[in-house]
Design an enzyme around this catalytic site. Structure first.
Site, PDB file in Angstrom:
ATOM      1  N   ASN A  44       0.835  -1.198   0.000  1.00 22.28           N
ATOM      2  CA  ASN A  44       0.000   0.000   0.000  1.00 22.28           C
ATOM      3  C   ASN A  44       0.874   1.253   0.000  1.00 22.28           C
ATOM      4  O   ASN A  44       1.937   1.300   0.628  1.00 22.28           O
ATOM      5  CB  ASN A  44      -1.017   0.006   1.159  1.00 22.28           C
ATOM      6  N   GLU A  46       0.297   5.231   0.569  1.00 17.63           N
ATOM      7  CA  GLU A  46      -0.671   6.253   1.009  1.00 17.63           C
ATOM      8  C   GLU A  46      -0.296   7.639   0.499  1.00 17.63           C
ATOM      9  O   GLU A  46       0.784   7.850  -0.060  1.00 17.63           O
ATOM     10  CB  GLU A  46      -0.778   6.223   2.544  1.00 17.63           C
ATOM     11  N   CYS A  55      -4.101   0.597  -2.464  1.00 15.58           N
ATOM     12  CA  CYS A  55      -3.993  -0.619  -1.665  1.00 15.58           C
ATOM     13  C   CYS A  55      -2.939  -1.562  -2.260  1.00 15.58           C
ATOM     14  O   CYS A  55      -2.648  -1.514  -3.464  1.00 15.58           O
ATOM     15  CB  CYS A  55      -5.321  -1.363  -1.639  1.00 15.58           C
ATOM     16  N   GLU A  57      -3.122  -4.817  -2.828  1.00 18.88           N
ATOM     17  CA  GLU A  57      -3.641  -5.760  -3.826  1.00 18.88           C
ATOM     18  C   GLU A  57      -3.830  -5.054  -5.167  1.00 18.88           C
ATOM     19  O   GLU A  57      -3.499  -5.609  -6.229  1.00 18.88           O
ATOM     20  CB  GLU A  57      -4.993  -6.344  -3.378  1.00 18.88           C
ATOM     21  N   CYS A  91     -10.684  -3.658  -3.681  1.00 16.84           N
ATOM     22  CA  CYS A  91      -9.700  -4.645  -4.170  1.00 16.84           C
ATOM     23  C   CYS A  91     -10.388  -5.918  -4.634  1.00 16.84           C
ATOM     24  O   CYS A  91      -9.953  -6.550  -5.595  1.00 16.84           O
ATOM     25  CB  CYS A  91      -8.667  -4.937  -3.087  1.00 16.84           C
TER      26      CYS A  91
HETATM   27  N1  THU Z   1      -5.258  -1.478   2.645  1.00 15.26           N
HETATM   28  C1  THU Z   1      -4.737  -2.316   1.694  1.00 15.26           C
HETATM   29  O1  THU Z   1      -3.611  -2.114   1.210  1.00 15.26           O
HETATM   30  N2  THU Z   1      -5.495  -3.362   1.282  1.00 15.26           N
HETATM   31  C2  THU Z   1      -6.733  -3.663   1.766  1.00 15.26           C
HETATM   32  O2  THU Z   1      -7.383  -4.561   1.256  1.00 15.26           O
HETATM   33  C3  THU Z   1      -7.256  -2.933   2.907  1.00 15.26           C
HETATM   34  C4  THU Z   1      -6.559  -1.664   3.237  1.00 15.26           C
HETATM   35  C5  THU Z   1      -4.458  -0.318   3.062  1.00 15.26           C
HETATM   36  C6  THU Z   1      -5.048   0.997   2.637  1.00 15.26           C
HETATM   37  C7  THU Z   1      -4.470   1.939   3.664  1.00 15.26           C
HETATM   38  O3  THU Z   1      -3.179   2.336   3.220  1.00 15.26           O
HETATM   39  C8  THU Z   1      -4.329   1.084   4.900  1.00 15.26           C
HETATM   40  O4  THU Z   1      -4.381  -0.273   4.468  1.00 15.26           O
HETATM   41  C9  THU Z   1      -5.414   1.333   5.943  1.00 15.26           C
HETATM   42  O5  THU Z   1      -6.674   1.240   5.391  1.00 15.26           O
END
Ligand code: THU
Length: 137
Positions: A44, A46, A55, A57, A91
Protein backbone atom coordinates in the site's frame (compact mmCIF):
# COMPACT_ATOMS: atom_id res chain seq x y z
CA UNK A 1 1.19 -24.86 3.18
CA UNK A 2 3.05 -25.99 0.06
CA UNK A 3 6.57 -24.56 -0.39
CA UNK A 4 5.50 -22.37 -3.32
CA UNK A 5 2.70 -20.84 -1.21
CA UNK A 6 5.13 -20.28 1.64
CA UNK A 7 7.67 -18.56 -0.61
CA UNK A 8 5.05 -16.36 -2.24
CA UNK A 9 3.64 -15.31 1.14
CA UNK A 10 7.17 -14.56 2.34
CA UNK A 11 7.65 -12.33 -0.72
CA UNK A 12 4.33 -10.57 0.03
CA UNK A 13 5.51 -10.02 3.62
CA UNK A 14 8.74 -8.49 2.29
CA UNK A 15 6.68 -6.20 0.08
CA UNK A 16 4.60 -5.15 3.11
CA UNK A 17 7.78 -3.99 4.87
CA UNK A 18 8.18 -1.53 1.96
CA UNK A 19 4.65 -0.12 2.30
CA UNK A 20 4.37 3.66 2.48
CA UNK A 21 1.81 3.99 5.26
CA UNK A 22 2.73 7.04 7.37
CA UNK A 23 -0.92 7.94 8.04
CA UNK A 24 -2.48 4.62 9.01
CA UNK A 25 0.63 2.75 10.12
CA UNK A 26 -1.12 -0.26 8.55
CA UNK A 27 1.26 -2.10 6.24
CA UNK A 28 -0.11 -4.47 3.62
CA UNK A 29 1.71 -6.60 1.06
CA UNK A 30 0.39 -8.56 -1.90
CA UNK A 31 1.66 -10.86 -4.62
CA UNK A 32 -0.34 -11.42 -7.79
CA UNK A 33 0.24 -14.56 -9.87
CA UNK A 34 -0.57 -14.09 -13.56
CA UNK A 35 -1.91 -16.86 -15.80
CA UNK A 36 1.60 -17.48 -17.17
CA UNK A 37 2.97 -17.88 -13.63
CA UNK A 38 4.70 -14.50 -13.48
CA UNK A 39 4.55 -12.90 -10.06
CA UNK A 40 4.04 -9.23 -9.24
CA UNK A 41 4.42 -7.58 -5.84
CA UNK A 42 2.51 -4.67 -4.38
CA UNK A 43 2.36 -2.73 -1.14
CA UNK A 44 0.00 0.00 0.00
CA UNK A 45 1.13 3.51 -0.89
CA UNK A 46 -0.67 6.25 1.01
CA UNK A 47 -1.06 9.92 0.19
CA UNK A 48 -1.66 13.08 2.23
CA UNK A 49 -4.77 13.41 0.08
CA UNK A 50 -6.20 10.18 1.51
CA UNK A 51 -8.35 9.03 -1.46
CA UNK A 52 -5.22 9.06 -3.63
CA UNK A 53 -3.83 6.14 -1.62
CA UNK A 54 -3.37 2.76 -3.28
CA UNK A 55 -3.99 -0.62 -1.67
CA UNK A 56 -1.41 -3.39 -1.85
CA UNK A 57 -3.64 -5.76 -3.83
CA UNK A 58 -4.57 -3.07 -6.35
CA UNK A 59 -0.90 -2.18 -6.68
CA UNK A 60 0.13 -5.79 -7.37
CA UNK A 61 -2.71 -6.45 -9.82
CA UNK A 62 -2.37 -3.21 -11.77
CA UNK A 63 1.40 -3.75 -11.98
CA UNK A 64 0.72 -7.19 -13.45
CA UNK A 65 -1.69 -5.68 -15.97
CA UNK A 66 0.76 -2.90 -16.87
CA UNK A 67 3.28 -5.66 -17.61
CA UNK A 68 0.91 -7.39 -20.01
CA UNK A 69 -1.10 -9.76 -17.82
CA UNK A 70 -4.83 -9.94 -18.46
CA UNK A 71 -5.73 -12.83 -16.18
CA UNK A 72 -4.60 -13.18 -12.60
CA UNK A 73 -4.92 -16.62 -11.03
CA UNK A 74 -4.16 -15.92 -7.41
CA UNK A 75 -3.43 -13.09 -5.02
CA UNK A 76 -1.53 -13.53 -1.75
CA UNK A 77 -2.30 -10.93 0.92
CA UNK A 78 -0.64 -10.15 4.22
CA UNK A 79 -1.23 -7.37 6.75
CA UNK A 80 1.79 -6.96 9.02
CA UNK A 81 -0.11 -4.96 11.60
CA UNK A 82 -3.32 -7.00 11.68
CA UNK A 83 -2.64 -10.62 10.73
CA UNK A 84 -5.83 -12.12 9.41
CA UNK A 85 -7.18 -9.01 7.69
CA UNK A 86 -9.15 -9.45 4.47
CA UNK A 87 -9.13 -7.38 1.26
CA UNK A 88 -11.28 -4.27 1.02
CA UNK A 89 -14.29 -4.15 -1.29
CA UNK A 90 -12.54 -2.10 -3.94
CA UNK A 91 -9.70 -4.64 -4.17
CA UNK A 92 -12.20 -7.50 -4.40
CA UNK A 93 -13.78 -5.76 -7.37
CA UNK A 94 -10.37 -5.27 -9.03
CA UNK A 95 -9.69 -8.99 -8.47
CA UNK A 96 -13.01 -9.73 -10.15
CA UNK A 97 -12.08 -7.77 -13.27
CA UNK A 98 -9.03 -9.94 -13.91
CA UNK A 99 -10.53 -13.32 -13.08
CA UNK A 100 -8.77 -14.01 -9.79
CA UNK A 101 -9.67 -17.53 -8.67
CA UNK A 102 -7.88 -17.93 -5.35
CA UNK A 103 -7.13 -15.43 -2.62
CA UNK A 104 -4.59 -16.63 -0.08
CA UNK A 105 -4.78 -14.77 3.20
CA UNK A 106 -2.01 -14.74 5.76
CA UNK A 107 -3.05 -15.79 9.26
CA UNK A 108 -2.00 -14.69 12.74
CA UNK A 109 0.10 -17.80 13.35
CA UNK A 110 1.65 -17.90 9.87
CA UNK A 111 -1.03 -20.31 8.65
CA UNK A 112 -2.91 -19.33 5.52
CA UNK A 113 -6.51 -19.42 4.41
CA UNK A 114 -7.46 -20.00 0.77
CA UNK A 115 -10.71 -18.46 -0.40
CA UNK A 116 -12.47 -18.37 -3.75
CA UNK A 117 -13.38 -14.94 -5.05
CA UNK A 118 -17.02 -15.99 -5.13
CA UNK A 119 -16.82 -16.25 -1.32
CA UNK A 120 -15.33 -12.78 -1.01
CA UNK A 121 -17.55 -11.16 -3.63
CA UNK A 122 -20.74 -13.13 -4.16
CA UNK A 123 -23.20 -12.23 -6.92
CA UNK A 124 -20.65 -9.82 -8.33
CA UNK A 125 -20.67 -7.47 -11.29
CA UNK A 126 -17.89 -8.10 -13.81
CA UNK A 127 -16.75 -7.86 -17.43
CA UNK A 128 -19.26 -10.52 -18.52
CA UNK A 129 -22.04 -8.31 -17.20
CA UNK A 130 -21.19 -5.88 -20.02
CA UNK A 131 -20.84 -8.44 -22.78
CA UNK A 132 -17.44 -8.82 -24.44
CA UNK A 133 -14.95 -6.39 -22.91
CA UNK A 134 -11.99 -5.08 -24.87
CA UNK A 135 -9.00 -6.84 -23.35
CA UNK A 136 -6.13 -5.45 -25.41
CA UNK A 137 -6.50 -1.73 -24.86
N1 THU B 1 -5.26 -1.48 2.64
C1 THU B 1 -4.74 -2.32 1.69
O1 THU B 1 -3.61 -2.11 1.21
N2 THU B 1 -5.49 -3.36 1.28
C2 THU B 1 -6.73 -3.66 1.77
O2 THU B 1 -7.38 -4.56 1.26
C3 THU B 1 -7.26 -2.93 2.91
C4 THU B 1 -6.56 -1.66 3.24
C5 THU B 1 -4.46 -0.32 3.06
C6 THU B 1 -5.05 1.00 2.64
C7 THU B 1 -4.47 1.94 3.66
O3 THU B 1 -3.18 2.34 3.22
C8 THU B 1 -4.33 1.08 4.90
O4 THU B 1 -4.38 -0.27 4.47
C9 THU B 1 -5.41 1.33 5.94
O5 THU B 1 -6.67 1.24 5.39
Amino acid sequence: MDPNDRRRMDDARDAATRAYAPYSGFRVGALAVAADGAEYLGANVENAAFPSSICAEANAITTAVANGARRIEAVYVTCLDDPGCTPCGNCRQIMREFGVERVILDGPGGEVQVLGLDELLPRSFGPDSLGSPRTSS
